[in-house]
Design a protein around this motif. Sequence first.
Motif, PDB file in Angstrom:
ATOM      1  N   PHE A   1       0.830  -1.209   0.000  1.00 57.37           N
ATOM      2  CA  PHE A   1       0.000   0.000   0.000  1.00 57.37           C
ATOM      3  C   PHE A   1       0.867   1.264   0.000  1.00 57.37           C
ATOM      4  CE2 PHE A   1      -2.836  -3.074   2.405  1.00 57.37           C
ATOM      5  CZ  PHE A   1      -3.609  -3.380   1.292  1.00 57.37           C
TER       6      PHE A   1
ATOM      7  N   VAL B   1      -5.323   3.656  -3.465  1.00 54.81           N
ATOM      8  CA  VAL B   1      -4.877   2.721  -2.418  1.00 54.81           C
ATOM      9  C   VAL B   1      -6.068   2.149  -1.662  1.00 54.81           C
ATOM     10  CG1 VAL B   1      -3.694   2.583  -0.199  1.00 54.81           C
ATOM     11  CG2 VAL B   1      -2.578   3.679  -2.111  1.00 54.81           C
TER      12      VAL B   1
ATOM     13  N   ALA C   1      -7.233  -1.685  -1.505  1.00 56.42           N
ATOM     14  CA  ALA C   1      -7.324  -2.330  -0.190  1.00 56.42           C
ATOM     15  C   ALA C   1      -8.693  -2.969   0.009  1.00 56.42           C
ATOM     16  CB  ALA C   1      -7.053  -1.311   0.912  1.00 56.42           C
TER      17      ALA C   1
ATOM     18  N   CYS D   1      -8.906  -0.924   5.041  1.00 57.98           N
ATOM     19  CA  CYS D   1      -8.916   0.275   4.192  1.00 57.98           C
ATOM     20  C   CYS D   1      -8.349   1.478   4.945  1.00 57.98           C
ATOM     21  CB  CYS D   1     -10.333   0.573   3.717  1.00 57.98           C
ATOM     22  SG  CYS D   1     -10.946  -0.562   2.460  1.00 57.98           S
TER      23      CYS D   1
ATOM     24  N   ALA E   1      -4.640   1.019   5.188  1.00 58.76           N
ATOM     25  CA  ALA E   1      -4.023   1.261   3.884  1.00 58.76           C
ATOM     26  C   ALA E   1      -3.954   2.763   3.588  1.00 58.76           C
ATOM     27  CB  ALA E   1      -4.811   0.553   2.789  1.00 58.76           C
TER      28      ALA E   1
ATOM     29  N   GLY F   1      -0.667   4.788   2.987  1.00 56.44           N
ATOM     30  CA  GLY F   1      -0.541   5.617   1.798  1.00 56.44           C
ATOM     31  C   GLY F   1      -0.055   7.021   2.110  1.00 56.44           C
TER      32      GLY F   1
END
Length: 315
Positions: free
Chosen positions: A58, A88, A92, A208, A211, A215
């Motif tokens: 990620f 990203v 994810a 998420c 991630a 990111g």
Amino acid sequence: MNKLALPLFMIVMAALPQVVSEYQVYLLTLTVIWAIMALSMGLVLGYIGQINLGQIAFVAIAAYASTLLRLNFGLSFWLAAPIALAVVVGIAAIVGLITLRLRGPFFILVMLAFAEIVRLIIANWQEVTNGPLGLRGIAPPEPIFGVSFASKTAFYYLALVVLVVSLAALLRLVRSKTGRMLVAVREDEILAEFVGIPIMRQKVTGLCISAFVAGLGGILLGPFLTILAPSQFTLFASVDMIVMVVVGGVGTLAGPIIGAAFLTYIPELLSFANHFRPILMGVVLIVVTLFAPQGILGLLRGFKRTLAREARDGQ
């Protein structure tokens, strides 16, 4: 983390660049970026309850996406960053829907394969990523509101703001209903499902969010290092993040930051043994697991309780 800890942390970290050398500012910035990435791993380890050896993927996706948007399409850092973060989070979500049905070693192996696939794509898609040679000459973020980020100190403050905002947002998350549901799913999936918690949705949401935080570290890497290459996003980078979380303290938000500082400066002090860094990381992980399973933060809390107990006994 109490209410005074975050403001005190901000004050200390904001003051440090004014009293240290330029090289120390570089190390501080590196520590802050690693702390952001370690926070993302801390969320996976401490609140989802999974070991994610694919977390570095990620970081890589965000770093390359934002940089390629800047180099190939002329977008500013401030426009490229949210697009890269959206990419990203989307990836994810897809990966999470596929992998989070797995448990234990199966999840670990699949995420490891995912990270390796991402790294191989970066290394071999030469027309886009320039392959093993990487992307070079990455410029600092463009000035915004009259503030330039060309200097190392200015970029450090940008990274620090990202870290503090991430920390505050995650602190609010873990204290929210979503955070409590994540912990419930981590502790006992069957019981959590019995009381009506949507297990899969919570796991994917947690991945998420982690991630997204990873990111954030990724989009800062390019402008900070001025170069991106596949060799920066190997399995060892994910392992480093895991070690930072474990050393600092799993299940806490301060722990990954402490671990990032510890594992940035200790190798620096042992720079003469740089080739043995993976071995050193493994030794540190074994020692902490055996003798301080709650990490440095756990040791500090135990020391604080001991002092309080001695103070009460002395009265």
